[in-house]
Design an enzyme around this catalytic site. Sequence first.
Site: not given
Length: 523
Positions: A427, A448
């Site tokens: 992201h 992430c």
Amino acid sequence: MSENKQQPKKRGKKEKKGNKFALGFVLVGIVVIVGAYTVKANTYRTKFFPNTVINGIDASEKTVEEVRQVMSDQIDNFESTIKSRDNNAEIIKGRDVGLAFVEDSSLEELLKEQNSMAWITNMNDKKDLKINSSFKVDPEKFETTVSKLRALDETKFIQPEDAKISEFVQGSGYSIIPEVEGNALDIDKAKEYIKSQLLVLNNDINLDFEDNDIYIRPAKRSDDPTLNLTLNNLNKYISARISYEKLNVLNGDTIHKWLTVNNDGSVSISDEGISSFVKTIASAYNTSGKSKTLKTSYGPTVTITGGTYGWKVDEEKEKATIRSLIEAGETTTREPEFSRKAASHGSNDYGNSYVELNLTAQHLFVIKNGTKVLESDFVSGNVSRNWTTPPGAFPLTYKTRNATLKGEGYSTPVSYWMPFNGGIGFHDAPWRSAFGGQIYRTSGSHGCINLPPAIAKQLYEYVDIGFPVLCYNLEAAPATPAPEETTAAGESTGAGTESTVEETVEPITVVGDDNKPTVEIGQ
């Protein structure tokens, strides 16, 4: 004139006298004929009409006693030939079984039924009459003699065998093995039948006549409908040929081992057999979770272990498909049913399009059709807090826009969200001012891959569901320049320092509405 009148009167008397004589003659003739007919009729009160046969004996013009005498005379030299299955003919003589004439009233009763006054109409009619119990046998002599017949020797019996399906023969399949008739008989029934035929002086006794129930019969013959239906199903099932690129053809040589014929003639296909074969298919095709090699963009080749990317056979679906193909007797070439798919069946199933993540160098490359189309620094999981991003090969789970990353005490919107390992994904991280280097060791994410916004946008356009993501550590990696601060456009500023905005959200799980998904922090 008186004389003329007297003459005709005399002639009339003579004529009447003549007529009376003629009538008397006729009457006498009738009486004679009737008497003769009656006499003849009385003859047939004690004798049988011409052309009368009783139990095979010519009884024409014979009295009851004369018929009895003929019957008695027959016994002295009577013998009967016993014919049986698979045995030579055998002879039984009347005296050996104590055959004797029974003097009962059967013949008298037969004669009483004869209408003697109708004798003239019965002169040419043929009559084949039967009487019961005309003869008898001596029980002991009969038992001793008949028990010696070869046809009744149980030690020589060949028992009947049902028709049955043959064993599988490679190249020809199944066939019906015909029934064996055998020569075993029901001894009690055979003796009763022989006795009944001797009592009517049958000199040609055949135990193997059509539709008899003396011989024990096979329960199932070659033309049995159920047996032939079973045969057809067996041969249909083994006619199936299912080809897989990585396996030998599945055909009757294997399928026949899975078949069972049930009591009702139906054919079952073994679940265990199919399951075992499907596991062989899975072993040949499954690559999910298996190690993969990658020639890195840095030069060295690495082995990537772990992750879920790769082919995975859906064993339950494949079992059901194989069963249906066998039942239909189909010939086909197919790929297995897969619950997970990859890009290629080659030595490296990820093909030539993938995201390469060097967790050691904190740098990624996007390869499309063998060509590098994008590269960037990133920030992965915080090592100091045990949130290290795990290596492995993973498929992109999905991608979405404008998600909100939420966790305990925070809610952070992102423009691009692309998970690949549970709650771990790519992201944009607009709160960071620098990427790469050693940031991840003390100020990394929850696992992430944080990207510069411009890079996240480009990555979003290059990847789609199932796109391979290859994460690895390259120990003793070649020296790389110190990480530089990256702008929103993905350009280096040359700062080389950590972001002053610490990320507080990952890994994640998507919740929320369709227009603006909300992403809630996972573990």
